[in-house]
Enzyme design. Structure first.
Site, PDB file in Angstrom:
ATOM      1  N   VAL A  67     -17.487 107.939 -31.274  1.00 40.13           N
ATOM      2  CA  VAL A  67     -17.302 107.366 -29.999  1.00 40.13           C
ATOM      3  C   VAL A  67     -16.145 107.143 -29.681  1.00 40.13           C
ATOM      4  O   VAL A  67     -15.172 106.334 -30.486  1.00 40.13           O
ATOM      5  CB  VAL A  67     -18.308 105.958 -29.971  1.00 40.13           C
ATOM      6  CG1 VAL A  67     -18.136 105.593 -28.511  1.00 40.13           C
ATOM      7  CG2 VAL A  67     -19.580 106.471 -30.395  1.00 40.13           C
ATOM      8  N   ASP A  99     -35.372 100.059 -31.387  1.00 40.90           N
ATOM      9  CA  ASP A  99     -34.183  99.737 -32.587  1.00 40.90           C
ATOM     10  C   ASP A  99     -33.441  98.728 -31.820  1.00 40.90           C
ATOM     11  O   ASP A  99     -32.080  98.686 -32.011  1.00 40.90           O
ATOM     12  CB  ASP A  99     -33.319 100.822 -32.815  1.00 40.90           C
ATOM     13  CG  ASP A  99     -32.384 100.671 -33.826  1.00 40.90           C
ATOM     14  OD1 ASP A  99     -32.697  99.916 -34.966  1.00 40.90           O
ATOM     15  OD2 ASP A  99     -31.208 101.431 -34.023  1.00 40.90           O
TER      16      ASP A  99
END
EC number: 2.7.11.1
Length: 496
Positions: free
Chosen positions: A24, A137
């Site tokens: 990222v 999650d």
């Protein structure tokens, strides 16, 4: 990766995170708007799993994230594209950083602040569920903040569709992080109810700075004790919760999913519907500077009382596993791409003409090591935004006037006491220590300790998490820094 890609419409900046086969980076357009762009190495991804499976997973993540677009408490999805080597996903950049980086382990945050953030979390989850999407999650790593301190839910990698056109289905993939996963996750389950369970654990962690157990398995100590008390625990730290907080958390943490609160029950609970000074009518933060100040005032590292013990250690006195995971050959390569929030450039030496004292006086991270109320009040008087007091950069860092050799010696001594093995690497003006350990919940913690010379006889020591729970990483940071203590750790901007 290369700094330029064919047909990529953004300028590529620094890396802020990594995964098994993804990176990222901060990227920006011609108008200087910043984005977080997830780059997936297609060759690497398809070497780790079947190409068709990877393509379906990636498509599902993108499709479900797009389906949940448009809510103020969910990270915005902008677009995605690919070339033969890379697949990229352009996302909103959370300028406020990680919420749980700003929470003191074993302490938590004030109840009205927790109520504000939990209300925003439930708004985001309610919207997702209205679209038929379960996140699956929910954990601290996936809860971020924008520049005004508002909560943002991220990472749809494990999301799944549990309802479509009024028809619901049970899910069966055992996903999620053990401390936050519901007990029924190994069987067929209702996706909305496992999200409610995870939200209950998150609220517990917000208020108390810890999770109630390693995982929700009946033969594990803390969860077994919870079950023995008929899910109405009266022992520490449950007895620290207010009656309202206790009621909503125990309602969300009922082991039987049929008896567990639904999202509708949670959002209508009196504890959550009561007023809070931080919340506007539309649910946004009413006073970002005041909110940031309240968060920072709870962060404290007492260097006058060195300690290596966690208050709820289960493995040894440090709270970390004595048997640390060995480094694999690829670990160091992965850790070279570490997670760092902040500016587009790496730390560099300060200009010789810069007043270092003035720079340090504006750095909120120093407030952790001093009587911080006065420090934070001075910052708040001049601040206009949340991030001026709660910076996007991680707060697990300190400065030192000591020589690098002395700092490294003290770091090694501290890590040795914690039974943590270290490898070291030199990169330009930096020294990087790679650490790999299990926290007391037996979950993996990976990261680096990065020493950077800033000039002016000043070193920046940055503990940068790559994998693991932010609360446990901060606890690790506190243990190490407390054992190093004064005078290595700079606590006064005038310290020579």
């Amino acid at each position: 990766m290369a700094q330029k890609l064919d047909n990529f419409p953004y300028h590529i900046g620094r890396e802020i995170g990594t995964g098994a086969f993804a990176s990222v980076r901060l990227c920006y357009d011609d108008n200087a708007k910043i984005y977080a762009v997830k780059f997936v190495n297609k060759k690497h991804a398809t070497s780790c799993m079947n190409a068709g499976v990877w393509a379906r997973r990636m498509a599902s993540e993108i499709q479900l994230h797009k389906l949940c677009n448009g809510h103020k408490n969910i990270i915005h999805f902008y677009n995605t594209a690919e070339n033969p080597q890379w697949r990229w996903v352009v996302l909103e950049f959370a300028q406020g950083g990680d919420l749980f980086d700003k929470i003191e382990p074993d302490v938590g945050i004030d109840e009205d602040v927790a109520q504000f953030y939990f209300a925003q979390l439930m708004e985001g989850i309610s919207f997702m569920h209205s679209k038929g999407v379960a996140h699956r999650d929910l954990k601290p790593e996936n809860i971020l903040l924008d520049y005004n301190g508002n909560l943002k839910i991220s990472d749809f990698g494990f999301a799944s569709l549990f309802s479509y056109k009024g028809k619901s289905r049970l899910l069966n993939s055992p996903v999620g992080s053990p401390p936050y996963a519901a007990p029924e996750i190994t069987q067929q389950y209702d996706g909305s109810k496992v999200d409610v369970w995870s939200c209950g654990i998150i609220l517990f962690a917000l208020l108390l700075g810890n999770t109630p157990w390693d995982e929700a398995i009946s033969n594990t100590g803390d969860y077994l004790l919870y079950k023995k008390q008929c899910e109405r625990p009266s022992y520490h730290p449950w007895n620290l919760l207010s009656p309202g907080a206790y009621s909503i958390i125990t309602g969300m943490l009922r082991s039987d999913p049929f008896k567990r609160y639904s999202v509708k029950h949670v959002v209508q609970h009196p504890w959550l519907t009561s007023s809070t000074p931080f919340r506007t009518k539309n649910g946004n933060c009413a006073d970002p500077v005041a909110l940031a100040s309240r968060l920072m005032l709870k962060l404290r590292i007492d260097l006058d009382k060195p300690r290596l013990a966690s208050s709820r250690a289960s493995q040894n006195d440090s709270g970390f596993s004595m048997t640390q995971p060995a480094f694999k050959k690829n670990d160091q390569k992965e850790l070279d791409r570490v997670e760092v929030y902040g500016a587009l450039s790496q730390p560099v030496q300060l200009n010789k003409n810069i007043d270092v004292t003035e720079i340090l006086e504006k750095d909120p991270s120093l407030s952790q090591f001093c009587e911080n109320e006065g420090f934070i009040k001075r910052l708040a008087k001049k601040a206009k935004n949340f991030y001026e007091i709660c910076p996007p950069e991680r707060l697990t860092r300190f400065y030192s006037r000591a020589s690098r050799e002395t700092i490294i010696d003290h770091l090694y001594d501290s890590l040795r006491l914690l039974a943590i093995s270290v490898t070291m690497k030199y990169v330009r003006n930096q020294t990087i220590l790679y650490v790999n350990l299990h926290d007391k919940r037996k979950c993996l913690l990976q990261g680096v300790i990065e020493l950077t010379n800033l000039g002016h006889n000043l070193e920046l020591i940055n503990f940068i998490k790559r994998n693991g729970d932010p609360l446990e990483w901060r606890k690790f940071f506190k243990n190490v820094v407390s054992s190093i203590g004064k005078p290595i750790v700079l606590t006064d901007v005038s310290q020579n």
